[in-house]
Write a protein that holds these residues in place. Sequence first.
Motif, mmCIF file in Angstrom:
data_model
loop_
_atom_site.group_PDB
_atom_site.id
_atom_site.type_symbol
_atom_site.label_atom_id
_atom_site.label_comp_id
_atom_site.label_asym_id
_atom_site.label_seq_id
_atom_site.Cartn_x
_atom_site.Cartn_y
_atom_site.Cartn_z
ATOM 1 N N LEU A 188 42.525 53.159 27.457
ATOM 2 C CA LEU A 188 42.770 54.196 26.445
ATOM 3 C C LEU A 188 43.046 53.606 25.066
ATOM 4 N N PHE A 189 43.891 52.575 24.988
ATOM 5 C CA PHE A 189 44.414 52.129 23.699
ATOM 6 C C PHE A 189 43.974 50.720 23.282
ATOM 7 N N ASP A 190 43.607 49.877 24.218
ATOM 8 C CA ASP A 190 43.178 48.512 23.922
ATOM 9 C C ASP A 190 44.159 47.786 23.009
ATOM 10 N N PRO A 191 45.436 47.699 23.402
ATOM 11 C CA PRO A 191 46.416 46.996 22.558
ATOM 12 C C PRO A 191 46.291 45.492 22.705
ATOM 13 N N SER A 192 46.937 44.758 21.813
ATOM 14 C CA SER A 192 46.989 43.303 21.969
ATOM 15 C C SER A 192 48.105 42.902 22.919
ATOM 16 N N ALA A 193 49.073 43.794 23.129
ATOM 17 C CA ALA A 193 50.178 43.453 24.026
ATOM 18 C C ALA A 193 50.767 44.700 24.666
ATOM 19 N N PHE A 194 51.185 44.543 25.905
ATOM 20 C CA PHE A 194 52.050 45.504 26.579
ATOM 21 C C PHE A 194 53.442 44.880 26.653
ATOM 22 N N ILE A 195 54.442 45.651 26.313
ATOM 23 C CA ILE A 195 55.821 45.187 26.433
ATOM 24 C C ILE A 195 56.487 45.992 27.540
ATOM 25 N N VAL A 196 57.031 45.308 28.519
ATOM 26 C CA VAL A 196 57.653 45.961 29.667
ATOM 27 C C VAL A 196 59.163 45.822 29.552
ATOM 28 N N GLY A 197 59.838 46.944 29.415
ATOM 29 C CA GLY A 197 61.286 46.954 29.296
ATOM 30 C C GLY A 197 61.916 47.844 30.349
ATOM 31 N N GLY A 198 63.177 48.191 30.143
ATOM 32 C CA GLY A 198 63.896 48.999 31.116
ATOM 33 C C GLY A 198 64.634 48.135 32.119
ATOM 34 N N GLY A 199 65.524 48.765 32.867
ATOM 35 C CA GLY A 199 66.385 48.031 33.784
ATOM 36 C C GLY A 199 65.648 47.218 34.818
ATOM 37 N N VAL A 200 64.534 47.746 35.352
ATOM 38 C CA VAL A 200 63.789 47.020 36.368
ATOM 39 C C VAL A 200 63.251 45.714 35.808
ATOM 40 N N SER A 201 62.843 45.732 34.543
ATOM 41 C CA SER A 201 62.250 44.537 33.938
ATOM 42 C C SER A 201 63.264 43.428 33.712
ATOM 43 N N ASP A 202 64.541 43.738 33.843
ATOM 44 C CA ASP A 202 65.567 42.713 33.674
ATOM 45 C C ASP A 202 65.437 41.607 34.725
ATOM 46 N N GLU A 203 64.679 41.883 35.782
ATOM 47 C CA GLU A 203 64.490 40.872 36.834
ATOM 48 C C GLU A 203 63.480 39.812 36.434
#
Length: 305
Positions: free
Chosen positions: A242-257
């Motif tokens: 859909l968006f073809d970004p240069s980066a995805f940033i994954v955050g939130g509590g689960v990503s703290d692992e």
Amino acid sequence: MGGTKIAAGVVDEEGTILETYKVPTPPTADGVTEAICAAVSEVSSNHTIEAVGIGAAGYVDDKRATVLFAPNINWRHEPLKDKVEQRIGLPVVVENDANCAAWGEYRFGAGQGHEDVICITLGTGLGGGIIIGNKLRRGRFGVAAEFGHIRVVPDGLLCGCGSQGCWEQYASGRALVRYAKQRANATPENATILLALGDGTPDGIEGKHISEAARQGDLVAVDAFRELARWAGAGLADLASLFDPSAFIVGGGVSDEGDLVLDPIRKSFKRWLVGGAWRPHAQVLAAQLGGKAGLVGAADLARQG
């Protein structure tokens, strides 16, 4: 502003949090307004505040004033901006909480140096934010990037929004706990560490237990993270189309692992990316600001007016 807690903070122009304050989220809409105002008052006692940004867990209108709908809080066309401004006498900007986190990461965290970034937050639910051409994209009516409520399984699991098969039912903190409980119930011999961290039963498993057990190599806990990552990575591949970004940033509590969840997300993203063998791949990055991203982003958006 989340389903379980309200976090307030004083943030300077450089994105530095000078002071914080937290309270549990009350069960009623009026109680939430009271708690927000009390939090602002608390952190204002030692600082001169110019404006207040509120990151609200729900659909916020295009005027950044009204919460149209919140799946996990009793808000329906809630005029939050007006209510809070009347009480505190300061300019208020209301924004979706995931948009705030995305903006905070873009301005002061993992998104620095990128013009086109898609953020997802893997917490109790799944939120998102879109920055394209250095601008936060909210859509005509203000409710873009509600990625968690894209239906990925027709007639799938019932979601808090009232729909079925939403992405957040398969890639979120709630989903992680469900996977672990199901697997521990089916094969308790593979969940000895996980079960020992709780009350000894699958029903007693909590998110913190899964994280600790996975770090110790518990097979069920590791597999629960892999299942969440499979769904998360496949969803990112769809968003890339859909968006073809240069980066995805994954955050939130689960990503703290960290790499425990991010490495399998990257593998799933690569597996499901259409044309992946012949096209550039967006980076899949860990959020840098952690739970502070929403505070920093909300404050920065309020400062900009």
